[in-house]
Design a protein around this motif. Structure first.
Motif, PDB file in Angstrom:
ATOM      1  N   ASN A   1       0.953  -1.280   0.027  1.00 45.07           N
ATOM      2  CA  ASN A   1       0.025   0.061  -0.042  1.00 45.07           C
ATOM      3  C   ASN A   1       0.841   1.338   0.129  1.00 45.07           C
ATOM      4  OD1 ASN A   1      -2.348  -1.503  -0.106  1.00 45.07           O
ATOM      5  ND2 ASN A   1      -2.626  -1.400   2.271  1.00 45.07           N
ATOM      6  N   THR A   2       1.969   1.230   0.416  1.00 43.29           N
ATOM      7  CA  THR A   2       2.892   2.211   0.207  1.00 43.29           C
ATOM      8  C   THR A   2       3.770   2.612  -1.001  1.00 43.29           C
ATOM      9  OG1 THR A   2       4.989   0.827   1.083  1.00 43.29           O
ATOM     10  CG2 THR A   2       3.506   2.093   2.805  1.00 43.29           C
ATOM     11  N   GLY A   3       3.384   1.535  -1.999  1.00 37.85           N
ATOM     12  CA  GLY A   3       4.118   1.877  -3.152  1.00 37.85           C
ATOM     13  C   GLY A   3       3.789   3.059  -4.030  1.00 37.85           C
ATOM     14  N   PRO A   4       2.453   3.460  -4.204  1.00 38.23           N
ATOM     15  CA  PRO A   4       2.094   4.657  -4.936  1.00 38.23           C
ATOM     16  C   PRO A   4       2.846   5.963  -4.491  1.00 38.23           C
ATOM     17  CG  PRO A   4       0.165   3.356  -4.600  1.00 38.23           C
ATOM     18  CD  PRO A   4       1.124   2.586  -3.546  1.00 38.23           C
ATOM     19  N   SER A   5       3.246   5.909  -3.107  1.00 35.78           N
ATOM     20  CA  SER A   5       3.808   7.407  -2.720  1.00 35.78           C
ATOM     21  C   SER A   5       5.291   7.165  -2.647  1.00 35.78           C
ATOM     22  CB  SER A   5       3.212   7.691  -1.293  1.00 35.78           C
ATOM     23  OG  SER A   5       3.614   6.304  -0.534  1.00 35.78           O
ATOM     24  N   MET A   6       5.832   6.271  -3.334  1.00 32.43           N
ATOM     25  CA  MET A   6       7.396   6.308  -3.240  1.00 32.43           C
ATOM     26  C   MET A   6       7.975   6.697  -4.542  1.00 32.43           C
ATOM     27  SD  MET A   6       8.239   2.705  -1.348  1.00 32.43           S
ATOM     28  CE  MET A   6       8.061   2.398   0.494  1.00 32.43           C
ATOM     29  N   SER A   7       9.350   7.003  -4.586  1.00 33.38           N
ATOM     30  CA  SER A   7       9.883   7.249  -5.558  1.00 33.38           C
ATOM     31  C   SER A   7      10.485   6.282  -6.481  1.00 33.38           C
ATOM     32  CB  SER A   7      11.363   8.188  -5.375  1.00 33.38           C
ATOM     33  OG  SER A   7      12.175   7.432  -4.566  1.00 33.38           O
ATOM     34  N   LEU A   8      11.005   6.446  -7.838  1.00 34.88           N
ATOM     35  CA  LEU A   8      11.361   5.268  -8.315  1.00 34.88           C
ATOM     36  C   LEU A   8      12.195   4.242  -8.074  1.00 34.88           C
ATOM     37  CD1 LEU A   8      10.731   3.857 -11.276  1.00 34.88           C
ATOM     38  CD2 LEU A   8      12.599   5.405 -12.159  1.00 34.88           C
ATOM     39  N   ILE A   9      13.413   4.964  -7.371  1.00 35.63           N
ATOM     40  CA  ILE A   9      14.423   4.090  -6.450  1.00 35.63           C
ATOM     41  C   ILE A   9      13.846   3.158  -5.484  1.00 35.63           C
ATOM     42  CG2 ILE A   9      16.714   4.281  -5.544  1.00 35.63           C
ATOM     43  CD1 ILE A   9      17.244   6.846  -7.054  1.00 35.63           C
ATOM     44  N   LEU A  10      13.027   4.111  -4.566  1.00 35.34           N
ATOM     45  CA  LEU A  10      12.526   3.378  -3.562  1.00 35.34           C
ATOM     46  C   LEU A  10      11.462   2.161  -3.839  1.00 35.34           C
ATOM     47  CD1 LEU A  10      12.070   6.049  -0.821  1.00 35.34           C
ATOM     48  CD2 LEU A  10      13.751   4.234  -0.878  1.00 35.34           C
ATOM     49  N   LEU A  11      10.754   2.380  -5.003  1.00 36.01           N
ATOM     50  CA  LEU A  11       9.783   1.639  -5.517  1.00 36.01           C
ATOM     51  C   LEU A  11      10.584   0.168  -5.887  1.00 36.01           C
ATOM     52  CD1 LEU A  11       6.803   1.115  -6.236  1.00 36.01           C
ATOM     53  CD2 LEU A  11       7.234   2.038  -8.323  1.00 36.01           C
ATOM     54  N   ASN A  12      11.705   0.268  -6.471  1.00 33.41           N
ATOM     55  CA  ASN A  12      12.460  -1.139  -7.072  1.00 33.41           C
ATOM     56  C   ASN A  12      13.047  -1.643  -5.678  1.00 33.41           C
ATOM     57  OD1 ASN A  12      12.272  -0.149  -9.858  1.00 33.41           O
ATOM     58  ND2 ASN A  12      14.100   0.894  -9.513  1.00 33.41           N
ATOM     59  N   VAL A  13      13.231  -1.135  -4.760  1.00 34.56           N
ATOM     60  CA  VAL A  13      13.858  -1.655  -3.489  1.00 34.56           C
ATOM     61  C   VAL A  13      12.409  -2.185  -2.854  1.00 34.56           C
ATOM     62  CG1 VAL A  13      14.687  -1.036  -1.247  1.00 34.56           C
ATOM     63  CG2 VAL A  13      15.616   0.104  -2.991  1.00 34.56           C
ATOM     64  N   LEU A  14      11.327  -1.689  -2.806  1.00 34.19           N
ATOM     65  CA  LEU A  14       9.975  -2.167  -2.416  1.00 34.19           C
ATOM     66  C   LEU A  14       9.954  -3.630  -3.072  1.00 34.19           C
ATOM     67  CD1 LEU A  14       7.681  -2.261  -0.608  1.00 34.19           C
ATOM     68  CD2 LEU A  14       6.444  -0.734  -2.248  1.00 34.19           C
ATOM     69  N   VAL A  15       9.932  -3.499  -4.460  1.00 29.20           N
ATOM     70  CA  VAL A  15       9.687  -4.804  -5.413  1.00 29.20           C
ATOM     71  C   VAL A  15      10.460  -5.893  -4.847  1.00 29.20           C
ATOM     72  CG1 VAL A  15       9.520  -5.688  -7.516  1.00 29.20           C
ATOM     73  CG2 VAL A  15       8.569  -3.374  -7.295  1.00 29.20           C
ATOM     74  N   PHE A  16      11.944  -5.556  -4.743  1.00 31.01           N
ATOM     75  CA  PHE A  16      12.769  -6.687  -4.543  1.00 31.01           C
ATOM     76  C   PHE A  16      12.406  -7.053  -3.088  1.00 31.01           C
ATOM     77  CE2 PHE A  16      16.994  -7.646  -2.420  1.00 31.01           C
ATOM     78  CZ  PHE A  16      17.232  -8.684  -3.392  1.00 31.01           C
ATOM     79  N   THR A  17      12.114  -6.245  -2.149  1.00 36.50           N
ATOM     80  CA  THR A  17      11.657  -6.508  -0.705  1.00 36.50           C
ATOM     81  C   THR A  17      10.361  -7.557  -0.803  1.00 36.50           C
ATOM     82  OG1 THR A  17      12.593  -4.642   0.279  1.00 36.50           O
ATOM     83  CG2 THR A  17      11.163  -5.986   1.726  1.00 36.50           C
ATOM     84  N   GLN A  18       9.633  -7.341  -1.432  1.00 39.00           N
ATOM     85  CA  GLN A  18       8.352  -8.064  -1.774  1.00 39.00           C
ATOM     86  C   GLN A  18       8.523  -9.260  -2.418  1.00 39.00           C
ATOM     87  OE1 GLN A  18       5.739  -7.008   0.037  1.00 39.00           O
ATOM     88  NE2 GLN A  18       4.391  -5.797  -1.186  1.00 39.00           N
ATOM     89  N   ILE A  19       9.541  -9.647  -3.156  1.00 41.62           N
ATOM     90  CA  ILE A  19      10.010 -10.740  -3.725  1.00 41.62           C
ATOM     91  C   ILE A  19      10.455 -11.597  -2.849  1.00 41.62           C
ATOM     92  CG2 ILE A  19      11.317 -11.977  -5.326  1.00 41.62           C
ATOM     93  CD1 ILE A  19      10.940  -9.597  -7.290  1.00 41.62           C
ATOM     94  N   LEU A  20      11.456 -10.989  -1.854  1.00 41.85           N
ATOM     95  CA  LEU A  20      12.111 -11.894  -0.715  1.00 41.85           C
ATOM     96  C   LEU A  20      10.966 -12.384   0.224  1.00 41.85           C
ATOM     97  CD1 LEU A  20      15.115  -9.723  -0.109  1.00 41.85           C
ATOM     98  CD2 LEU A  20      15.124 -11.912  -1.457  1.00 41.85           C
ATOM     99  N   LEU A  21       9.957 -11.459   0.470  1.00 42.98           N
ATOM    100  CA  LEU A  21       8.874 -11.725   1.466  1.00 42.98           C
ATOM    101  C   LEU A  21       8.151 -12.823   0.862  1.00 42.98           C
ATOM    102  CD1 LEU A  21       7.928  -8.315   2.952  1.00 42.98           C
ATOM    103  CD2 LEU A  21       9.150 -10.250   4.297  1.00 42.98           C
ATOM    104  N   LEU A  22       7.847 -12.741  -0.386  1.00 36.64           N
ATOM    105  CA  LEU A  22       7.063 -13.728  -0.880  1.00 36.64           C
ATOM    106  C   LEU A  22       7.710 -15.228  -1.108  1.00 36.64           C
ATOM    107  CD1 LEU A  22       4.308 -13.984  -2.457  1.00 36.64           C
ATOM    108  CD2 LEU A  22       5.631 -13.705  -4.513  1.00 36.64           C
ATOM    109  N   THR A  23       9.076 -15.090  -1.172  1.00 35.25           N
ATOM    110  CA  THR A  23       9.744 -16.389  -0.953  1.00 35.25           C
ATOM    111  C   THR A  23       9.829 -17.112   0.287  1.00 35.25           C
ATOM    112  OG1 THR A  23      11.340 -15.459  -2.772  1.00 35.25           O
ATOM    113  CG2 THR A  23      12.122 -17.632  -1.547  1.00 35.25           C
ATOM    114  N   LEU A  24      10.106 -16.099   1.112  1.00 35.90           N
ATOM    115  CA  LEU A  24       9.746 -16.264   2.835  1.00 35.90           C
ATOM    116  C   LEU A  24       8.289 -17.008   3.067  1.00 35.90           C
ATOM    117  CD1 LEU A  24      10.982 -16.509   5.843  1.00 35.90           C
ATOM    118  CD2 LEU A  24      10.165 -14.196   5.867  1.00 35.90           C
ATOM    119  N   GLU A  25       7.467 -16.224   2.622  1.00 38.28           N
ATOM    120  CA  GLU A  25       5.973 -16.615   2.743  1.00 38.28           C
ATOM    121  C   GLU A  25       5.829 -18.378   2.076  1.00 38.28           C
ATOM    122  OE1 GLU A  25       3.030 -15.720   4.459  1.00 38.28           O
ATOM    123  OE2 GLU A  25       4.811 -15.136   5.371  1.00 38.28           O
TER     124      GLU A  25
END
Length: 225
Positions: free
Chosen positions: A178-202
Motif C-alpha cells: 500500500n505504500t508503493g504509490p507514494s514512493m519514488s522510483l528508486i524506493l519502488l525498486n527496493v520495495l519490489v525486491f523486498t516484496q519478492i524476498l517476503l513472498l519467497t519467505l512466505e
C-alpha cells in the motif's frame, strides 16, 4: 483508518453465501488429474514427498496393528493445509488457513478424537501422563493441573499457530504494497525486491507450517496409545 485485518475478511457474497471459502475445495479439482495424466516430474516429486512423510509419520506413530493406515490421515491433513497455504499466496484468492474457523475446525476434531480414544481404551496410561515420572508427592496436585491445562489448550495452540503465521506475512505484504504509490522510483525498486524476498519467505512458511501442524497432530496421537 479501517481495520488492518479487514483485508482478510470474506467479501464475496452471492445469495448470502461466502464464495471465498470455495477456494478450500479447489484441491478436489486438481487431485483427480493425477490419475488421468501421464506421470510427469511434478507427480514423481509429489510421490517422493508423500513417501518421505509416510516413513517419518510411521516412525513416530509406531508399527502396531492398531496404527496401520494412520499415516494416510496425517498426509492428507498436510496436503490440505499446504495446498491452501500456497493457494493463498496467489492474487485475489482467499486464504482460508488464516482464519480460526478453518484451523480450529481441523485441530479440534482431531484432539477430541484422540482424547476419546485414549481415555476410553487406555485410561491408566492417560492418567500416568498427568504426573511426570519422578515428581515429588507435594507437587503432584499442581502438576496434574498444569498437565491438564497444557492438554486442553493444544487444539487452540495448533489453530492459532497456523493462522497467526499465515496472517502475519500476508499483512506485512499488504502494508508494504500500500505504500508503493507514494514512493519514488528508486524506493519502488527496493520495495519490489523486498516484496519478492517476503513472498519467497512466505512460500517457505507455507510448507513449514503445514508440516509442523501435521507433525504435532501425529505426536499428540502417539500419546494416546
Amino acid at each position: 483508518m479501517t481495520n488492518l485485518f479487514s483485508v482478510f475478511d470474506p467479501s464475496t457474497t452471492i445469495f448470502n453465501l461466502s464464495l471465498n471459502w470455495m477456494s478450500t475445495f479447489l484441491l478436489f479439482i486438481f487431485v483427480p488429474l493425477i490419475f488421468w495424466l501421464v506421470p510427469n516430474r511434478f507427480n514423481i516429486l509429489w510421490t517422493k514427498i508423500i513417501f518421505i512423510l509416510h516413513m517419518e509419520f510411521k516412525t513416530l506413530i509406531g508399527c502396531n496393528k492398531m496404527n496401520l493406515g494412520n499415516t494416510i490421515m496425517f498426509i492428507s491433513l498436510f496436503s490440505l493445509i499446504l495446498f491452501n497455504n500456497v493457494l493463498g499466496l496467489l492474487p485475489y484468492i482467499f486464504t482460508s488457513t488464516s482464519h480460526m474457523s478453518m484451523t480450529l475446525a481441523l485441530s479440534l476434531p482431531l484432539w477430541i478424537a484422540f482424547m476419546l480414544f485414549g481415555w476410553i481404551n487406555f485410561s491408566q496410561h492417560m492418567f500416568s501422563h498427568l504426573i511426570p515420572q519422578g515428581t515429588p508427592a507435594i507437587l503432584m496436585p499442581f502438576m496434574v493441573c498444569i498437565e491438564m491445562i497444557s492438554n486442553v489448550i493444544r487444539p487452540g495452540t495448533l489453530a492459532i499457530r497456523l493462522s497467526a503465521n499465515m496472517i502475519a506475512g500476508h499483512l506485512l505484504l499488504t502494508l508494504l504494497g500500500n505504500t508503493g504509490p507514494s514512493m519514488s522510483l528508486i524506493l519502488l525498486n527496493v520495495l519490489v525486491f523486498t516484496q519478492i524476498l517476503l513472498l519467497t519467505l512466505e512460500t517457505a512458511v507455507a510448507f513449514i507450517q503445514s508440516y509442523v501442524f501435521a507433525i504435532l497432530a501425529t505426536l499428540y496421537s502417539t500419546e494416546t496409545n
